[in-house]
Design a protein around this motif. Structure first.
Motif, PDB file in Angstrom:
ATOM      1  N   HIS A 182      18.182  58.706  50.833  1.00 58.03           N
ATOM      2  CA  HIS A 182      19.147  57.723  51.332  1.00 58.03           C
ATOM      3  C   HIS A 182      18.826  57.333  52.772  1.00 58.03           C
ATOM      4  O   HIS A 182      18.928  56.168  53.146  1.00 58.03           O
ATOM      5  N   LEU A 183      18.456  58.322  53.577  1.00 57.63           N
ATOM      6  CA  LEU A 183      18.159  58.022  54.983  1.00 57.63           C
ATOM      7  C   LEU A 183      16.979  57.068  55.085  1.00 57.63           C
ATOM      8  O   LEU A 183      16.896  56.254  55.995  1.00 57.63           O
TER       9      LEU A 183
ATOM     10  N   GLY B 185      21.512  64.180  47.490  1.00 55.26           N
ATOM     11  CA  GLY B 185      20.509  63.242  46.968  1.00 55.26           C
ATOM     12  C   GLY B 185      21.007  62.426  45.793  1.00 55.26           C
ATOM     13  O   GLY B 185      20.289  61.542  45.303  1.00 55.26           O
ATOM     14  N   LYS B 186      22.222  62.686  45.330  1.00 54.85           N
ATOM     15  CA  LYS B 186      22.735  61.929  44.172  1.00 54.85           C
ATOM     16  C   LYS B 186      22.683  60.442  44.472  1.00 54.85           C
ATOM     17  O   LYS B 186      23.089  60.017  45.557  1.00 54.85           O
ATOM     18  N   GLY B 187      22.189  59.661  43.499  1.00 53.98           N
ATOM     19  CA  GLY B 187      22.094  58.221  43.717  1.00 53.98           C
ATOM     20  C   GLY B 187      20.710  57.787  44.211  1.00 53.98           C
ATOM     21  O   GLY B 187      20.495  56.622  44.456  1.00 53.98           O
ATOM     22  N   GLY B 188      19.780  58.731  44.347  1.00 51.74           N
ATOM     23  CA  GLY B 188      18.396  58.341  44.670  1.00 51.74           C
ATOM     24  C   GLY B 188      17.905  57.363  43.619  1.00 51.74           C
ATOM     25  O   GLY B 188      17.331  56.316  43.923  1.00 51.74           O
TER      26      GLY B 188
ATOM     27  N   SER C  15      24.616  53.003  39.930  1.00 52.05           N
ATOM     28  CA  SER C  15      23.433  52.328  40.458  1.00 52.05           C
ATOM     29  C   SER C  15      22.850  53.195  41.567  1.00 52.05           C
ATOM     30  O   SER C  15      23.490  54.138  42.031  1.00 52.05           O
ATOM     31  N   ALA C  16      21.621  52.865  41.967  1.00 51.75           N
ATOM     32  CA  ALA C  16      20.980  53.644  43.029  1.00 51.75           C
ATOM     33  C   ALA C  16      21.620  53.301  44.367  1.00 51.75           C
ATOM     34  O   ALA C  16      22.065  52.180  44.582  1.00 51.75           O
TER      35      ALA C  16
END
Ligand SMILES: Cc1ncc(C[n+]2csc(CCOP(=O)(O)OP(=O)(O)O)c2C)c(N)n1
Ligand SMILES: [Mg+2]
Length: 582
Positions: free
Chosen positions: A228-229, A253-256, A422-423
């Motif tokens: 995300h970062l 990290g969920k949503g990577g 979605s990501a």
């Protein structure tokens, strides 16, 4: 460098005004703090320069709100505290951002240097207390240097591994004046959002990694908050899809990639659906933007040591700290994933064919897990089962919703069971420091960062009690936030551990039975008490429809400490001396 000259102030002004002018040039979003004498010139300037500053009821919550704002936008969150207790109250929030790699610019007032160390009221060794809580502490010694040092704060906050930077401003520097030239007011736009700059891993290392991946039959991506970062969502999805590599994630990290992507195998580490089994059966682990700390590795029991690890991280010395890396890739996550994709572009079709059987395992494994979990996920139990609550969140929250999860059970349960559609960073747990009390203020920061998106925060009753005063802030600010209170009348995690490990000897683990919905209504907010699981979804919808005041949904969940641990099933764990079961 920008902006243009016409946008720059000049002339004689206080240090506080110069600080506000710099934050304006930096395009700073909502900021959170509680004033005191030392920073009054800054407070006096925020209105005239057009900044959006909110009084918070506890500086720690200001730091939490700034942290969540930064997670949604990747722009530095801004918070402040006055001399002494205001400054020291920031510590917990700043450590969250430090451990989570979140860009923050924090400001503290400090004593007038004419009188420092003469028992000034509220004086403490605050610089020493705060220094290890931040990436860099900048003591501002001259009014004239404020623009330069604010520039520095943004540069440090957003470069390399992002983090919190503290500007410690003595009273005489904030109140003092200086004649500034317009040229003083410049800021590098690249530093206003993380990552300020990207660095690519060494070419030879990428080639070595590509060779190892190419010959692997069961590679697995293990992804953390660094995705995300780095805003590496598309790069990760593309790499995983072109190479047919499943993706597991930590809570941060969920949503990577979208949780509903067929290649997503969910959470790994302390709690897992199928990801831990896939780790055990893997022949190459590709770790991206993940520190492989205690929770991700089940207290360093994962991964098995015979499986080669490729580790890509922005901090070189983080690589190999917990698990030796066969190949170290030092660089930005997005850049590294792009380079790996390029290096393997010729072999994509072969890889997809070779790994067809492997990726075909994912769906039936997930189905088997789901079948096993179905009684809990669809439970009609009263009090409400936590798994059912997560299922209703999953069903009811729209694709663009943001879910902020507090440090107790709330984060673990939703980390395991909530699926992003979605990501992107739309699941925000405070896993840097895992303090309880983040949910409400974090939800507020996220809601102010994403005014047009529904934001739901989920917090334990203990965590909610800790920061309940911020409901007043959220009401005053007009924040359309929905807060779910997981009401188990307990410091649940502690009680569940006492149940499992201490033979049911409960000590200081119970909370009073409270009606948090009624409390919320008394505070001028919406309040809905839910005891029947069928009422969850309508309550969530009602909460999300409120756009300018918060709604508290008080969900009465199980009081049985044997059913609290987020393993979805309720197996009895066999405990050996010294074990940590969860
Ligand atoms: C500031 C802080 N103190 C203590 C802890 C240790 N801790 C972890 S979970 C937990 C229980 C919190 O109770 P509650 O917020 O009601 O959540 P529950 O576990 O009951 O869902 C505690 C005390 C913590 N994470 N943060
Ligand atoms: Mg509780």
């Amino acid at each position: 460098m920008s902006p243009t000259l016409h946008n720059r102030p000049s002339g004689t002004m206080t240090g506080g005004r110069a600080l506000a002018e710099m934050l304006r040039l930096a395009g700073s979003g909502p900021m959170f703090g509680m004033g005191g004498f030392q920073l009054l010139p800054f407070y006096d300037a925020v209105g005239p320069v057009g900044l959006n500053h909110h009084l918070i009821n506890d500086e720690r919550c200001g730091a939490f709100a700034a942290d969540a704002y930064a997670r949604v936008t990747n722009r530095p969150g801004i918070c402040d505290g006055t001399l002494g207790p205001g400054a020291t109250n920031l510590v917990t929030g700043l450590v969250e951002s430090l451990n989570g790699g979140i860009p923050i610019v924090a400001i503290t007032g400090d004593t007038n240097r004419m009188h420092s160390w003469k028992n000034m009221t509220q004086e403490s060794r605050q610089v020493e207390i705060l220094r290890p809580a931040v990436k860099e502490l900048i003591r501002v010694e001259m009014t004239a240097r404020i623009p330069e040092l604010v520039r520095r704060a943004f540069a440090v906050a957003t470069s390399g591994r992002p983090g919190p930077v503290l500007l410690d401003v003595p009273e005489d520097v904030a109140h003092g004046t200086h004649e500034f030239a317009p040229e003083a007011f410049i800021i590098d736009e690249a530093t206003l959002k993380a990552p300020a700059r990207r660095i690519r891993p060494d070419r030879t290392d990428i080639e070595r990694a590509a060779k190892l991946i190419a010959k692997s039959k069961r590679p697995l991506l293990l992804t953390g908050g660094g995705i995300h970062l780095s805003e590496a969502w598309n790069a990760l999805t593309r790499f995983a899809e072109t190479q047919s590599i499943p993706v597991a994630h930590t809570m941060s990290g969920k949503g990577g990639i979208a949780c509903i992507n067929p290649l997503s195998v969910g959470l790994f580490g302390r709690y897992s659906r199928i990801a831990n089994d896939l780790i055990e059966a893997s022949d190459c682990l590709i770790v991206i933007g993940c520190k492989l700390g205690e929770i991700a590795t089940k207290r360093f029991a994962l991964p098995p040591s015979h499986i080669p690890v490729i580790h890509l991280d922005i901090v070189a010395e983080e690589i190999g700290r917990c698990i030796p890396a066969e190949i170290a890739l030092w660089g930005d996550a997005r850049a590294g994933l792009e380079d790996l994709t390029d290096a393997l572009s010729d072999s994509g079709a072969t890889a997809r064919a070779t790994r067809a059987d492997y990726v075909a395992e994912v769906a039936p494994r997930m189905r088997a897990w789901e079948d096993d979990a179905a009684p809990r996920l669809n439970s009609r139990d009263r009090p409400v089962h936590m798994a059912r609550l997560c299922r209703e969140l999953d069903r009811t929250l729209p694709e663009d919703a943001i879910l902020v999860a507090d440090g107790g059970f709330a984060g673990h349960w939703t980390g395991l069971l909530y699926d992003t559609k979605s990501a992107g960073r739309s699941f925000i747990p405070d896993r840097g420091f895992a303090s309880i009390g983040y949910g409400l203020p974090g939800g507020m920061g996220a809601a102010l960062a994403a005014l047009d998106r529904p934001v739901v925060a989920i917090s334990g009753d203990g965590g909610f009690n800790m920061t309940l005063g911020e409901l007043e802030t959220a009401r005053r600010v007009g924040c359309g936030l929905t807060v779910i209170v997981v009401n188990n009348a307990a410091s649940g995690y502690v009680k569940a551990l006492q149940h499992a490990m201490m033979g049911g000897r409960y000590q200081s683990a119970d909370l009073n039975e409270m009606d948090y919905a009624a409390i919320a209504r008394t505070m001028g907010c919406g309040g809905i008490r839910v005891e029947d699981p069928e009422a969850l979804s309508p309550a969530l919808r009602q909460g999300m429809e409120e756009r300018d005041r918060p709604t508290v949904i008080d969900v009465v969940v199980t009081r049985n400490p044997g059913q609290m641990l987020p393993a979805v099933d309720n197996r009895t764990v066999e405990i050996k001396r010294g074990d940590r079961v969860a």
